[in-house]
Design a protein around this motif. Structure first.
Motif, PDB file in Angstrom:
ATOM      1  N   LEU A  90      89.045  76.617  83.849  1.00 14.98           N
ATOM      2  CA  LEU A  90      87.621  76.400  83.587  1.00 14.98           C
ATOM      3  C   LEU A  90      87.308  76.427  82.100  1.00 14.98           C
ATOM      4  N   SER A  91      88.347  76.470  81.263  1.00 22.75           N
ATOM      5  CA  SER A  91      88.166  76.550  79.814  1.00 22.75           C
ATOM      6  C   SER A  91      88.407  75.182  79.193  1.00 22.75           C
ATOM      7  N   PRO A  92      88.171  75.025  77.869  1.00 22.20           N
ATOM      8  CA  PRO A  92      88.298  73.717  77.219  1.00 22.20           C
ATOM      9  C   PRO A  92      89.632  73.050  77.503  1.00 22.20           C
ATOM     10  N   ALA A  93      89.602  71.789  77.831  1.00 26.39           N
ATOM     11  CA  ALA A  93      90.816  71.049  78.182  1.00 26.39           C
ATOM     12  C   ALA A  93      91.605  70.664  76.947  1.00 26.39           C
ATOM     13  N   GLY A  94      92.915  70.547  77.131  1.00 26.52           N
ATOM     14  CA  GLY A  94      93.770  69.988  76.093  1.00 26.52           C
ATOM     15  C   GLY A  94      93.901  70.816  74.853  1.00 26.52           C
ATOM     16  N   LYS A  95      94.084  72.133  74.977  1.00 25.70           N
ATOM     17  CA  LYS A  95      94.321  72.951  73.790  1.00 25.70           C
ATOM     18  C   LYS A  95      95.651  72.546  73.162  1.00 25.70           C
ATOM     19  N   LYS A 107      93.282  67.491  86.660  1.00 28.75           N
ATOM     20  CA  LYS A 107      93.141  68.766  87.366  1.00 28.75           C
ATOM     21  C   LYS A 107      91.671  69.154  87.466  1.00 28.75           C
ATOM     22  N   GLU A 108      90.945  68.964  86.356  1.00 28.84           N
ATOM     23  CA  GLU A 108      89.527  69.320  86.343  1.00 28.84           C
ATOM     24  C   GLU A 108      88.762  68.541  87.402  1.00 28.84           C
ATOM     25  N   GLU A 131      88.415  84.804  81.075  1.00 24.82           N
ATOM     26  CA  GLU A 131      87.763  85.244  79.833  1.00 24.82           C
ATOM     27  C   GLU A 131      87.004  84.088  79.191  1.00 24.82           C
ATOM     28  N   HIS A 132      87.634  82.913  79.154  1.00 27.98           N
ATOM     29  CA  HIS A 132      87.023  81.754  78.504  1.00 27.98           C
ATOM     30  C   HIS A 132      86.699  80.666  79.525  1.00 27.98           C
ATOM     31  N   VAL A 133      85.518  80.090  79.412  1.00 30.86           N
ATOM     32  CA  VAL A 133      85.126  78.947  80.233  1.00 30.86           C
ATOM     33  C   VAL A 133      84.428  77.930  79.338  1.00 30.86           C
ATOM     34  N   ASP A 134      84.480  76.671  79.723  1.00 28.70           N
ATOM     35  CA  ASP A 134      83.768  75.619  79.006  1.00 28.70           C
ATOM     36  C   ASP A 134      82.592  75.188  79.872  1.00 28.70           C
ATOM     37  N   ARG A 186      80.388  73.148  79.430  1.00 25.00           N
ATOM     38  CA  ARG A 186      80.046  71.721  79.384  1.00 25.00           C
ATOM     39  C   ARG A 186      80.955  70.887  80.280  1.00 25.00           C
ATOM     40  N   SER A 187      82.056  71.453  80.731  1.00 20.53           N
ATOM     41  CA  SER A 187      83.040  70.685  81.495  1.00 20.53           C
ATOM     42  C   SER A 187      82.549  70.396  82.905  1.00 20.53           C
ATOM     43  N   LYS A 188      83.093  69.324  83.476  1.00 23.70           N
ATOM     44  CA  LYS A 188      82.714  68.927  84.833  1.00 23.70           C
ATOM     45  C   LYS A 188      83.097  70.001  85.837  1.00 23.70           C
ATOM     46  N   VAL A 189      84.284  70.606  85.638  1.00 28.62           N
ATOM     47  CA  VAL A 189      84.758  71.593  86.606  1.00 28.62           C
ATOM     48  C   VAL A 189      83.879  72.838  86.603  1.00 28.62           C
ATOM     49  N   PHE A 190      83.424  73.248  85.411  1.00 26.54           N
ATOM     50  CA  PHE A 190      82.560  74.439  85.367  1.00 26.54           C
ATOM     51  C   PHE A 190      81.191  74.137  85.972  1.00 26.54           C
TER      52      PHE A 190
END
Length: 368
Positions: free
Chosen positions: A84-89, A116-117, A138-141, A143-147
């Motif tokens: 659920l965190s920013p994609a593509g770190k 996956k998202e 701990e971290h979520v994005d 703005r992401s579609k999955v969140f």
């Protein structure tokens, strides 16, 4: 959080929960509370946990689709997955010459994460009524579609650590402590609470660990007094560094060194952090001295010097100690910390020796 407690009380559970934030203690506590309420007895057949990054999303979804065995609910817990965190770190490449290849692989990884998202986002709308999914991240994005899908089809609860400058947060901790003590028919005196919160800070894991010790210690008498806290709850490293700086200011060299050696002996803190905290103390003294001479009010000085609002005692002490130095003294002290820090980072000196040299110099020097 009221919603989580209400769900547990009524037994009416959502299909999806997201517990997120940097307060891992509260996240763990609520995860346990939900799990125990959904399945009151240990049920290895209907509980599955996925921990860490790199989880197979298809495996998670397949598990969530599985009908529970001789039970009403299946629980699927996903912890620190970063799904659920920013994609593509982007990770660091080992060789500069491989950058183009790594970049291509990064693009593939981002694409996979994106797939996956989208798959997970669509699945959230289809979670079976017999399954409860709990994400602990701990971290979520946000703005992401999955969140956004998780927030739409589930319940999101954010748990952040309480700041020591947050009066309402500290009041909540006091309420937590009082409720925990009430279960054991115990109380804590006002003096004990003041000393307790000063020594534990607002980290709930530390608060409840120390409270458990005090409860066992004072169980028979039913009241936790200040002397109990004094005896059992250790001072925080910040308080010890402050005392060390005071010894240095008063030229009590042996006391300052003894305190430093004690910290090293019990491995309570690394020399690098001790050096940084000594620097911070002198920097605070400089800020307090300068701004107070300019007529800035106490509250503003405490904010700029990053002194906790509730700790006016520390402000008064810094103001008193700073009066024993000139501005040049304080600047030289800060520069000395930086110079010795550079010396051990460049390998010219052992880190523990560098800190020792600062203590010796600042506790034996002549005022300018």
């Amino acid at each position: 959080m009221q919603r989580l407690r209400q769900d547990v009380k009524t037994g009416q559970f959502n299909k999806l929960y997201v517990l997120c934030g940097d307060d891992d203690y509260s996240i763990g506590a609520y995860k346990k509370m939900l799990k125990n309420a959904i399945m009151p007895v240990d049920d290895g057949m209907n509980l599955t946990e996925f921990k860490g990054k790199g989880q197979n999303v298809n495996a998670i979804m397949d598990t969530a689709r599985t009908i529970p065995f001789l039970a009403e609910k299946r629980v699927v817990i996903i912890t620190d997955s970063e799904l659920l965190s920013p994609a593509g770190k982007k990770g660091s490449s080992e060789d500069d010459e491989d950058e183009s290849q790594d970049g291509a692989e990064d693009s593939k990884d981002k694409g996979k994460k994106k797939d996956k998202e989208y798959g997970l986002a669509e699945f959230f709308a289809e979670i079976p009524d017999t399954t409860v999914m709990i994400f602990c991240e701990e971290h979520v994005d946000r703005r992401s579609k999955v969140f956004k899908a998780a927030a739409k089809y589930g319940y999101v609860a954010t748990f952040n650590k309480i700041s020591e400058r947050d009066d309402q947060g500290i009041a909540r901790i006091q309420g937590y402590v009082a409720n925990r003590l009430k279960k054991d028919n115990m109380q804590m005196t006002k003096g004990a609470w003041k000393l307790f919160i000063e020594r534990t800070g607002t980290d709930l894991r530390v608060v409840f660990t120390e409270l458990e010790k005090l409860t066992c210690y004072a169980l028979e008498k039913g009241v936790i007094a200040a002397e109990d806290v004094e005896a059992l709850v250790p001072e925080r490293i910040e308080d010890k560094i402050f005392l060390m700086t005071e010894y240095m200011t008063n030229f009590q060299q042996q006391q300052a060194l003894d305190l430093y050696y004690d910290l090293l002996r019990i491995k309570e803190e690394h020399p690098v952090k001790i050096m940084a905290m000594i620097y911070r103390q002198y920097h605070q003294m400089y800020v307090v001295k300068k701004l107070s001479s300019e007529g800035v009010n106490e509250k503003e000085i405490m904010r700029l010097a990053e002194i906790k609002e509730k700790n006016s005692f520390q402000y008064s002490k810094l103001l008193r100690l700073s009066g024993r130095y000139t501005y040049n003294d304080l600047k030289n002290a800060m520069q000395m910390c930086l110079d010795y820090d550079k010396a051990f980072r460049s390998g010219k000196m052992k880190d523990h020796v560098a800190v020792e040299m600062v203590i010796v110099a600042m506790s034996s020097r002549q005022k300018s």
